[in-house]
Structures are given as C-alpha cells and as structure tokens.
Design a protein around this motif. Sequence first.
Motif, PDB file in Angstrom:
ATOM      1  N   GLY A 199       0.801  -1.216   0.000  1.00  0.00           N
ATOM      2  CA  GLY A 199       0.000   0.000   0.000  1.00  0.00           C
ATOM      3  C   GLY A 199       0.836   1.269   0.000  1.00  0.00           C
ATOM      4  N   GLU A 200       1.840   1.327   0.874  1.00  0.00           N
ATOM      5  CA  GLU A 200       2.653   2.541   0.979  1.00  0.00           C
ATOM      6  C   GLU A 200       3.474   2.815  -0.278  1.00  0.00           C
ATOM      7  OE1 GLU A 200       5.963   4.578   3.966  1.00  0.00           O
ATOM      8  OE2 GLU A 200       5.005   2.671   4.481  1.00  0.00           O
ATOM      9  N   PRO A 201       4.206   1.833  -0.835  1.00  0.00           N
ATOM     10  CA  PRO A 201       4.960   2.142  -2.061  1.00  0.00           C
ATOM     11  C   PRO A 201       4.074   2.505  -3.244  1.00  0.00           C
ATOM     12  CG  PRO A 201       5.132  -0.202  -1.502  1.00  0.00           C
ATOM     13  CD  PRO A 201       4.534   0.488  -0.324  1.00  0.00           C
ATOM     14  N   PHE A 202       2.881   1.910  -3.349  1.00  0.00           N
ATOM     15  CA  PHE A 202       1.945   2.306  -4.407  1.00  0.00           C
ATOM     16  C   PHE A 202       1.606   3.784  -4.278  1.00  0.00           C
ATOM     17  CE2 PHE A 202      -0.114  -0.887  -7.191  1.00  0.00           C
ATOM     18  CZ  PHE A 202       0.709  -1.960  -6.903  1.00  0.00           C
ATOM     19  N   SER A 203       1.287   4.218  -3.045  1.00  0.00           N
ATOM     20  CA  SER A 203       0.937   5.615  -2.794  1.00  0.00           C
ATOM     21  C   SER A 203       2.115   6.531  -3.077  1.00  0.00           C
ATOM     22  CB  SER A 203       0.469   5.778  -1.342  1.00  0.00           C
ATOM     23  OG  SER A 203       0.292   7.138  -1.014  1.00  0.00           O
ATOM     24  N   ASP A 204       3.300   6.146  -2.601  1.00  0.00           N
ATOM     25  CA  ASP A 204       4.491   6.977  -2.817  1.00  0.00           C
ATOM     26  C   ASP A 204       4.801   7.117  -4.304  1.00  0.00           C
ATOM     27  OD1 ASP A 204       4.754   7.290  -0.129  1.00  0.00           O
ATOM     28  OD2 ASP A 204       6.325   5.784   0.130  1.00  0.00           O
ATOM     29  N   TYR A 205       4.647   6.046  -5.051  1.00  0.00           N
ATOM     30  CA  TYR A 205       4.950   6.071  -6.484  1.00  0.00           C
ATOM     31  C   TYR A 205       4.086   7.117  -7.202  1.00  0.00           C
ATOM     32  CZ  TYR A 205       6.309   4.218 -11.042  1.00  0.00           C
ATOM     33  OH  TYR A 205       6.820   4.078 -12.307  1.00  0.00           O
ATOM     34  N   GLN A 206       2.790   7.106  -6.934  1.00  0.00           N
ATOM     35  CA  GLN A 206       1.903   8.057  -7.593  1.00  0.00           C
ATOM     36  C   GLN A 206       2.182   9.483  -7.132  1.00  0.00           C
ATOM     37  OE1 GLN A 206      -2.228   7.115  -7.888  1.00  0.00           O
ATOM     38  NE2 GLN A 206      -1.889   4.926  -8.135  1.00  0.00           N
ATOM     39  N   ARG A 207       2.529   9.653  -5.846  1.00  0.00           N
ATOM     40  CA  ARG A 207       2.806  10.992  -5.324  1.00  0.00           C
ATOM     41  C   ARG A 207       4.065  11.570  -5.968  1.00  0.00           C
ATOM     42  NH1 ARG A 207       5.480  12.209  -0.700  1.00  0.00           N
ATOM     43  NH2 ARG A 207       5.341  10.047   0.009  1.00  0.00           N
ATOM     44  N   HIS A 208       5.106  10.758  -6.133  1.00  0.00           N
ATOM     45  CA  HIS A 208       6.339  11.257  -6.745  1.00  0.00           C
ATOM     46  C   HIS A 208       6.143  11.526  -8.237  1.00  0.00           C
ATOM     47  CE1 HIS A 208       8.242  10.622  -2.999  1.00  0.00           C
ATOM     48  NE2 HIS A 208       8.369   9.308  -3.084  1.00  0.00           N
ATOM     49  N   GLN A 209       5.306  10.742  -8.901  1.00  0.00           N
ATOM     50  CA  GLN A 209       4.975  11.034 -10.296  1.00  0.00           C
ATOM     51  C   GLN A 209       4.316  12.407 -10.405  1.00  0.00           C
ATOM     52  OE1 GLN A 209       2.594   7.604 -11.574  1.00  0.00           O
ATOM     53  NE2 GLN A 209       4.124   7.208 -13.152  1.00  0.00           N
ATOM     54  N   ALA A 210       3.391  12.709  -9.488  1.00  0.00           N
ATOM     55  CA  ALA A 210       2.709  14.006  -9.498  1.00  0.00           C
ATOM     56  C   ALA A 210       3.696  15.136  -9.240  1.00  0.00           C
ATOM     57  CB  ALA A 210       1.598  14.016  -8.451  1.00  0.00           C
ATOM     58  N   ALA A 211       4.685  14.904  -8.372  1.00  0.00           N
ATOM     59  CA  ALA A 211       5.680  15.939  -8.084  1.00  0.00           C
ATOM     60  C   ALA A 211       6.493  16.281  -9.326  1.00  0.00           C
ATOM     61  CB  ALA A 211       6.603  15.472  -6.957  1.00  0.00           C
ATOM     62  N   ILE A 212       6.866  15.271 -10.105  1.00  0.00           N
ATOM     63  CA  ILE A 212       7.620  15.517 -11.346  1.00  0.00           C
ATOM     64  C   ILE A 212       6.749  16.288 -12.338  1.00  0.00           C
ATOM     65  CG2 ILE A 212       8.665  14.385 -13.342  1.00  0.00           C
ATOM     66  CD1 ILE A 212       9.613  12.181 -11.475  1.00  0.00           C
ATOM     67  N   ALA A 213       5.468  15.902 -12.442  1.00  0.00           N
ATOM     68  CA  ALA A 213       4.559  16.606 -13.365  1.00  0.00           C
ATOM     69  C   ALA A 213       4.397  18.068 -12.962  1.00  0.00           C
ATOM     70  CB  ALA A 213       3.200  15.912 -13.382  1.00  0.00           C
ATOM     71  N   THR A 214       4.300  18.336 -11.664  1.00  0.00           N
ATOM     72  CA  THR A 214       4.154  19.714 -11.186  1.00  0.00           C
ATOM     73  C   THR A 214       5.377  20.545 -11.553  1.00  0.00           C
ATOM     74  OG1 THR A 214       2.744  19.026  -9.352  1.00  0.00           O
ATOM     75  CG2 THR A 214       3.850  21.146  -9.143  1.00  0.00           C
ATOM     76  N   ARG A 215       6.561  20.003 -11.329  1.00  0.00           N
ATOM     77  CA  ARG A 215       7.789  20.733 -11.646  1.00  0.00           C
ATOM     78  C   ARG A 215       7.917  20.976 -13.154  1.00  0.00           C
ATOM     79  NH1 ARG A 215      12.220  19.462  -7.469  1.00  0.00           N
ATOM     80  NH2 ARG A 215      11.013  18.915  -5.622  1.00  0.00           N
ATOM     81  N   LEU A 216       7.496  19.994 -13.945  1.00  0.00           N
ATOM     82  CA  LEU A 216       7.573  20.152 -15.392  1.00  0.00           C
ATOM     83  C   LEU A 216       6.646  21.268 -15.873  1.00  0.00           C
ATOM     84  CD1 LEU A 216       8.600  19.229 -18.143  1.00  0.00           C
ATOM     85  CD2 LEU A 216       6.804  17.489 -18.161  1.00  0.00           C
ATOM     86  N   LEU A 217       5.438  21.322 -15.343  1.00  0.00           N
ATOM     87  CA  LEU A 217       4.504  22.380 -15.735  1.00  0.00           C
ATOM     88  C   LEU A 217       5.021  23.743 -15.302  1.00  0.00           C
ATOM     89  CD1 LEU A 217       1.023  20.775 -14.994  1.00  0.00           C
ATOM     90  CD2 LEU A 217       2.001  21.321 -17.216  1.00  0.00           C
ATOM     91  N   ASP A 218       5.605  23.836 -14.113  1.00  0.00           N
ATOM     92  CA  ASP A 218       6.184  25.101 -13.673  1.00  0.00           C
ATOM     93  C   ASP A 218       7.273  25.563 -14.632  1.00  0.00           C
ATOM     94  OD1 ASP A 218       4.519  25.093 -11.502  1.00  0.00           O
ATOM     95  OD2 ASP A 218       6.001  24.308 -10.096  1.00  0.00           O
ATOM     96  N   ALA A 219       8.119  24.621 -15.048  1.00  0.00           N
ATOM     97  CA  ALA A 219       9.203  24.966 -15.959  1.00  0.00           C
ATOM     98  C   ALA A 219       8.659  25.402 -17.324  1.00  0.00           C
ATOM     99  CB  ALA A 219      10.145  23.782 -16.123  1.00  0.00           C
TER     100      ALA A 219
END
Length: 590
Positions: A199-219
């Motif tokens: 459960g925890e690694p599944f959640s972490d995986y999606q959260r870190h994917q969202a973090a990369i997407a956020t940084r990409l949109l900011d850039a």
Amino acid sequence: MAPTDPTGGDAPATPLTPGALRAGGRRLLRAAVHRAGPRMALLALCTLLRVLATLATPVMLARAIDAVHTGAPVGTALTGLALVLAVAALADAGEDLVGAYCGSHITAWLRHRLVGRVLELGVPGRRRFPTGDVLSRLTESASALAALPVQLVSVAATLATAAGAVIALALIDWTLAPAFALCVPVAVVVLRVFVAQAGEPFSDYQRHQAAIATRLLDARQGIRTIRAGGTAAREVERILRPLPLLRAAGHRTWAAQGQVSWRLSLLAPLTQILVVAVAGLRLATGDITTGQLVAAASYASMAVGAAALFDTFVALLNSEVSAGRVQEVLDAAPAVAPPPRPVALPDGPGRVTLRNVTVRIGGRTVLDRLDLTVPAGAGVAVVGASGTGKSVLVSLMGRLVDPHEGRVELDGVPVTAVAPPELRRAVAYAFERPALLGATVHDMIAYARPEAGRDEVRRAARTAAADDFVLALPAGYDTPLDRAPLSGGELQRLGLARAALTDARVLVLDDATSSLDTATEVKVTRALQRLLARRTSLVVARRPATAARADLVAWLDGGRIRALAPHADLWPDPEYRAVFAAAPELASGA
C-alpha cells in the motif's frame, strides 16, 4: 482568471497516510460501483453465464470421453459440449463490451466530479493542490478506475469458478476437495502480507509522479526565462529530483510483487499435482472413471486458477490508491463555501465596507484587522509596496478568498451571505493576465454573459479600445483564440472588455492595464471613465498616473489602510512617493 498574487491561505496538501488514502479510496470505489449499478448488473450477468459455461465444460467433456470409451452414441454429448463452448464465447465477448462501457462511464463521472471540485476550491486550492498534482489525479488516477468493473467481476468470477470447481471435485470424489483445501490457507496468508506491504509504495509512487509533473509544468510556464538564462540543464535536474524516490518506490512495489509471485507460482502447480495424484489413486482403486479423472484434472486447473487473481489484486490495490488520491481532492472543503441560506442583495449603488479584516497566507498575516469603506460610485486606487497584499484586498470583494477574521459587506450585506452567482453579477474583475476562456474572441469577451449579442460585445470592446485590433484579426470576432496572435496589452484589453460587458455594480481592475503603453492606457482609461461613472471601482495601481485619476487612494501599509485620501493630498509624503519608486512615470509627479 485568478489574480497574479498568491491569495490562497492554505499550505500544499499534506500526503495522507497509506491507510487513510486506501480508506478514502474504498469509499469512492463503492460510490463508483453504485453509480454504474445497471451496467454492473449486466456485466455480472455476462460473467455468470461464462462461469456456468466454464464449469459445465469439463462435465460435457467427461461425458463425451466416457461415451467414446464405452462405445455409446456421442452425438448428444458433443452437441452439449459445443453449446456450452458457444455460450462461454458469447458471454466472454459481452463481458469485454459491457466492461469497457462501464469503465469509461466511471472515468468520465470521476473526472467531472474532480474538475468541479477543483474549480470549487478556487484560488486557495492552487496552493493546496498544485497544477501538476491535479493533472496527475485527473488523468492517471481517474483512468486507473476504468478497469474497476472488469476487475471486480473478474475477482467474483474467478472465486466463484474456484468454489464451483472445488464443489465439483467433492462430487466426483470426497477425497479431492480436502486435498485442494490443504493449500488454501498458505495462499491467503501470502496475499494478506502483500496487501499490507504494497500500500505505501503504491501511494508513494503516484505521489512522486505528481511531483515531477508539477515541476515540469512550472518549468514550461517559465520556458522563456529558462532559455534566456541558459539554465535548461539545471531545470532538468530540478524537475527530475524526485526521480530517485520514484525509483525507490517502484523497486519496493516490484519487490513485494516478486515475493508473492514466486510463492504463488510454486504453490499453484503443487496443489494441482496433489489433487491429480489423489484422483489417480482413486482411479486405480476403481472409485472413479477415466472421464472423471479428466474432469478432476480440469477442475483442479480451474481451482488453482484463483492464484492468477494476484495480478488482479495488484490492479485493485492500484485502483484503491488511485481512488484515494481522487477522493482526497473531493474531500477538501472549499475555502469559499456558498451560504446555507442566501440573502438577496438590495438594489444599491455599490458601497463596499471592510470591517476588522484579517487574512493570513502561509502563516504570514497579510491584512491585519483592516478597515476600509469605499463610497458608492467612487473610484479607489489601491496602492502599496510589493507584497503588501493589494491583490488579496481586492479579491475579498468578490469572494475569490474569504478573510480569516472580520467581514466584507456590499451595500450593507455580508458578501458571505450572498449566493455566488448573484455576487458574480454584482462584482466583476479584470486581471493582469486574463484567461483565454471560450472558443473565439467573441466567446472570451462574452464569457460571463454568453447570451450577449455581437453589438453588445463590440460596444464593450470599443470601451476597452479593443475593437480595432479585433477586426484586424483573420476572422474578426470569430477568430479562434488559439489562432489569434495577441500581445500582452491586447490580451489585457480583451479582459477589460469582458469586465465592461457585465452589468456589475462594482468593477475591480487588478493591475489590468500594466501591459499597456502610456498612450494606450490613457485612451483606455478615458473610455473606461464613462463606464465607471455609474459604478464603484477598485484599481490596483502601480503607476502614479493611475492613482492620480482615481477619486481616492487607499494606501496599504503594514496590513492596514494607512490613509484614504486623494492622490494629490498624499503625493507630498516622501514615503508615499517611495511606493512608486520603480515606476517610470515617477519623474512626472502627480
């Protein structure tokens, strides 16, 4: 479009614990299944037919084998076998069709709910859920539930098939079912351990994917600055900084899957071998026939087929975590909530009053027990140093944000007591960077009044000195926005035209003329003066000339109104002049 200054008082959303995330996901999954009720019922019917046909296949096959072995007629047995196989094939095709329809229905429903809630969260929601994070939830998380109906029915079908196969084994010979049951507890324990660990690694995986997407949109939004500064390599490093965490979460997920996979891969054939061995012994003693041995082998294969549910359990766990991420946004309470019992605004001239207003952003007090009264019909310029909360102040009138303390009144009625649609008609905004909303230039100007005709739209455009350049576009007012080459000043004039088209009693211009050159601003201002003559207006002013044209200046300093007076009265104060120190017109004075 929201003001350019940050006006959200909430910090970015703190990630939920895996348990809380999955609990929210289960709630949403139940709601999704209920939403797709009739379609799920049809899907379950197709699955039931397939399961029954699958369970009947070994029986028909055994009858055909025994008929051949004993020399009896095989026509009836072969006909029954063909019929069962045909039903299974048709039911399987029906499952695929109905399952895809159910999945698309659930995904569309989730995305509509998610988009609606994001818009309800308003300006503060941008800080709680960054753009990239919302995009990740809207695309990947919501689409992960598309396979939910098929997954659920697949689990039910596989378990029903396994249960039916075990019963069939018991009916063939009572010793076969206990042989299979010996291995079931081991499989249950293995699956429970996986669910607890993954459960925890599944959640972490999606959260870190969202973090990369956020940084990409900011850039992407700052691509010109990045190119001009030659910092592309540094930006790539910043965008991909969560990548090691993403990789670690992926490895933990795959490790948990691998540990379970090899155990089940070993357990399934051992179970099947055990059942077939017992059946062989019973055949040797004459307790079962050759056809029953073949049937027993088929049923044993069906029963151990439940081990293949592991992949489905993985997908369901992913759906649960994905649903939890969607539910997290749906559970977020809007910072600006509609009143339970709305109060109608009286017919009034547009007097605005702020009483003891306090607004905090990120733990910092931006407005501190501020009091301000804007007389009806007056034009007030809001002036202050950078970061003093000018945009926050004007955002309060239309409830783009609400104060943490105090109250804001429009013609004696608290704006928090007015229904949002009525308040939107009473208070109109024009921003520094207006949003390109609508399909054409006409649609953009008429966005708040879609029923407005072309004559009204052109009148508003002329007020904002926009009619000439709009007519010069390839298709005039019917030019698609994505094909309209607009400068920053032209875009601002369209935003002013959109505000001018509304019949609002209060007009707020949040730095809405900053991209205009001085000559164009004077031209636009003269046109707006006719519009503002019968309305109350608040203008965020960063130029002395803009403040000089207002009836009054609200000088914001230290979170409070330092003075409310005409620009000419304030200009002798050197601290007031320092507010405009960076303005190009400072040398011209008042």
